[in-house]
Design a protein around this motif. Structure first.
Motif, PDB file in Angstrom:
ATOM      1  N   CYS A  35       0.819  -1.216   0.000  1.00  0.00           N
ATOM      2  CA  CYS A  35       0.000   0.000   0.000  1.00  0.00           C
ATOM      3  C   CYS A  35       0.851   1.263   0.000  1.00  0.00           C
ATOM      4  CB  CYS A  35      -0.926   0.005   1.216  1.00  0.00           C
ATOM      5  SG  CYS A  35      -0.022   0.085   2.782  1.00  0.00           S
ATOM      6  N   CYS A  38       3.885   2.943   4.549  1.00  0.00           N
ATOM      7  CA  CYS A  38       5.085   3.026   5.390  1.00  0.00           C
ATOM      8  C   CYS A  38       6.199   3.841   4.729  1.00  0.00           C
ATOM      9  CB  CYS A  38       5.610   1.629   5.698  1.00  0.00           C
ATOM     10  SG  CYS A  38       6.017   0.702   4.204  1.00  0.00           S
ATOM     11  N   CYS A 115       2.890   0.451   9.805  1.00  0.00           N
ATOM     12  CA  CYS A 115       2.263  -0.466   8.845  1.00  0.00           C
ATOM     13  C   CYS A 115       0.921  -0.957   9.388  1.00  0.00           C
ATOM     14  CB  CYS A 115       3.164  -1.675   8.579  1.00  0.00           C
ATOM     15  SG  CYS A 115       2.327  -2.933   7.589  1.00  0.00           S
TER      16      CYS A 115
HETATM   17  S1  SF4 Z   1       4.921  -2.957   4.824  1.00  0.00           S
HETATM   18 FE1  SF4 Z   1       2.838  -2.438   5.473  1.00  0.00          FE
HETATM   19  S2  SF4 Z   1       2.619  -0.224   5.107  1.00  0.00           S
HETATM   20 FE2  SF4 Z   1       4.429  -0.915   3.989  1.00  0.00          FE
HETATM   21  S3  SF4 Z   1       3.708  -1.353   1.925  1.00  0.00           S
HETATM   22 FE3  SF4 Z   1       3.583  -3.278   3.041  1.00  0.00          FE
HETATM   23  S4  SF4 Z   1       1.519  -3.345   3.901  1.00  0.00           S
HETATM   24 FE4  SF4 Z   1       1.865  -1.239   3.234  1.00  0.00          FE
END
Ligand code: SF4
Ligand code: SF4
Length: 592
Positions: A35, A38, A115
């Motif tokens: 997504c 982070c 996250c």
């Molecule tokens: S570690 Fe968590 S916040 Fe980062 S891209 Fe993956 S799911 Fe999204």
């Protein structure tokens, strides 16, 4: 993808990975939905916003691909979709992985706490490091430091004789500073209540932090020791991902503390050292420890709160700010103790923003200071840290981590900030108030072998109206003293050890305390120090009644006013009464 093309090292890494698949690891391997939430948590991304290889998910995907290809059904059915068709194949690929996992992530865990899926990217990055280290692929600095910790027993390769020489040197400096040798730094003192483990950086580059800690232990009247072996509380296994090294390093410290028989292992200010020793190495080594482990930050705070040391915050009057070490704060939850301590020893504390769990890495974490080849990238990523520091307007940034001291010093130099780095041990030691020291020394010099008083009195009840607290662990001695005092007209209270003595003295405020020294639990020496340091009991006269052969040495080594008198066992009853009356008369005259 064809298996025959894989290098031998990759096959070993795949085998190794299958042994590391804990629930926590698998959760993070399968949990990422890419997504991007982070991304802005990472200082590497903030310094390189257009570079997708800096994102936490890209870094974690490197180990994720290996997992998908070997352990997850999606890797079999849709290998192109989950990256399972892009696993590393050659030793050159491993070099690229090395640069990603060691050179673009400090394992700070800031992305982890941001996250929503609970993915711990730092754990995955450490896992990748461990897989690489296991097949000999690592930066040269990591190789050298790991070797020193494996073979010499500390990560800076400090030889035993050099370490012991340094301790001697600091003892001598303390003697010069104080004018006496009573703050000598003990080594391997069996039965000590505290063992103190340090970062080898202290022995090699910054030995005065050892001296300052020794001064604080001395001022607190602590029964402590340093150790000739098992003194390195740092642990390069945390950084390299080598659980074997992590376990052995922790085990050395635990075994030495157990050999000494200490109740508490105090860990000097080092974030990763505290995390490794206190939390991780017990698991890596499978050790059961039967002592308490605490950060020296907590120890110093405790001493002030218990009245064992006094501090003057005006000594540290310039503006200071505090940098949370990623390991001490984000990974171990030590947020408030350093701040509480800072407010006690400084007058102008300014928070850095963001702070606590959201603080940015000093950029020297994860062993980065030992990997010179990545220094330019590291300093580039430190821009956000430099901005944080500058915005505080502070001239001093305090941190409870030796690693952060070096990381921050580099940032300050590179970004030309007008600041210096200190640790809490510096500020606490600098603000220590030792007004009683001279008084105690004089008392020691002047103390007679035993004060001469008339052993008879004409009064029928010379202690009438007086309240005496008798402290002794032996029932027959207590009974004897009680009978003598009651016959002399006194009201008698009894305590069997130091804890009871302090509780009773605080509650009952006796006119006089007779105190045995050798008692189980809290002994008389410790109880005496506590009584003297507590404003509610400090003026109660104390007469030591002891069979302790080295009493004078032990009791006058306290940084507190000397006892009003002492008598050696066995005690003559007339002398006890006359001597007690003499002490109380002297106290009354002083009050008048
Ligand atoms: S570690 Fe968590 S916040 Fe980062 S891209 Fe993956 S799911 Fe999204
Ligand atoms: S652990 Fe820290 S350095 Fe590593 S990817 Fe996450 S935020 Fe970046």
């Amino acid at each position: 993808m064809a298996n025959y093309k894989k290098s031998h090292k990759i096959k070993i890494m795949e085998e190794q990975l299958s042994k590391k698949l804990s629930r926590q690891v698998v959760g993070s391997l399968v949990g990422c939905v890419h997504c991007g939430m982070c991304n802005d948590s990472c200082h590497y991304v903030l310094a390189n916003p257009d570079d997708p290889t800096m994102t936490p998910s890209y870094k974690a995907d490197q180990v994720r691909k290996l997992f998908k290809a070997n352990h997850d059904w999606t890797g079999s059915v849709f290998p192109w979709w989950v990256g399972a068709n892009k696993v590393p194949l050659t030793d050159d690929d491993l070099d690229k992985l090395k640069d990603i996992s060691f050179g673009t992530c400090t394992n700070c865990r800031r992305c982890t706490i941001n996250c929503p899926m609970g993915v711990d990217t730092a754990t995955l990055n450490r896992l990748m490091r461990g897989l690489l280290t296991n097949v000999g692929v690592m930066p040269e600095g990591v190789r050298v430091v790991s070797k020193d910790q494996w073979e010499i027993g500390n990560q800076m390769g400090v030889l035993k004789e050099d370490y012991l020489d340094t301790i001697d040197w600091m003892s001598e400096e303390l003697e010069e500073d104080l004018g006496h040798n009573k703050a000598e730094i003990p080594i391997d003192k069996m039965g000590s209540k505290i063992t103190y483990a340090i970062n080898p950086r202290e022995a090699k580059y910054d030995p005065r932090t050892i001296k300052k800690a020794a001064l604080i232990f001395y001022a607190a009247g602590e029964d402590w020791t340093m150790c000739s072996e098992g003194w390195d509380q740092t642990n390069f296994g945390l950084f390299s991902g080598d659980d074997g090294l992590g376990g052995v390093s922790g085990q050395r410290v635990y075994e030495k503390t157990q050999e000494i028989g200490a109740e508490t292992l105090v860990i000097s200010e080092c974030g990763h050292g505290f995390r490794s020793t206190r939390h991780e190495a017990v698991n890596w080594s499978g050790t059961q420890v039967d002592f308490v482990m605490e950060s020296s930050v907590k120890t110093m705070l405790r001493y002030i709160k218990e009245g064992r040391i006094k501090v003057d915050p005006t000594v540290n009057s310039g503006r200071v700010t505090y940098h949370d070490s990623c390991n001490l704060a984000r990974s171990c939850g030590v947020y408030e103790e350093p701040r509480e301590l800072l407010r006690m020893v400084t007058t102008d504390f300014q928070e850095m923003h963001p702070n606590r769990i959201e603080n940015f890495c000093c950029t020297g974490g994860g062993g980065a200071m030992s990997m010179e080849e990545y220094t330019p990238k590291r300093l580039e990523s430190a821009k956000v840290k430099a901005e944080q520091l500058k915005a505080t307007g502070a001239k001093i940034v305090v941190t409870s981590c030796h690693n952060c001291v070096d990381g921050l010093a580099d940032v300050i130099k590179h970004y030309e900030l007008d600041m210096e780095v200190k640790q809490l041990v510096d500020l606490v030691a600098d603000s220590l108030v030792l007004p009683e020291l001279k008084k105690t020394e004089e008392a020691f010099a002047e103390a007679p072998a035993e004060v001469e008083v008339a052993t008879t009195t004409t009064e029928a009840e010379p202690l009438a109206g007086r309240k005496v607290l008798v402290v002794d662990d032996e029932d027959d001695v207590r009974e004897f003293l009680k009978t003598v005092f009651e016959d002399a007209g006194a009201t008698v209270l009894e305590a069997r050890d130091g804890h009871e003595a302090i509780a009773m003295a605080t509650a009952e405020k006796p006119d006089l305390i007779t105190l045995d020294l050798s008692m189980p639990g809290k002994d008389g020496v410790e109880a005496f120090g506590d009584l003297r340091r507590d404003p509610t009991t400090e003026e109660i006269p104390v007469c030591i009644v002891t069979g302790h052969p080295e009493f004078r040495q032990v009791i006058y080594d306290r940084v507190v006013p000397a006892p009003e008198g002492y008598l050696e066992k066995p005690v003559d009853e007339d002398k006890l009464v006359a001597y007690s009356a003499h002490i109380l008369d002297a106290r009354d005259k002083k009050r008048d």
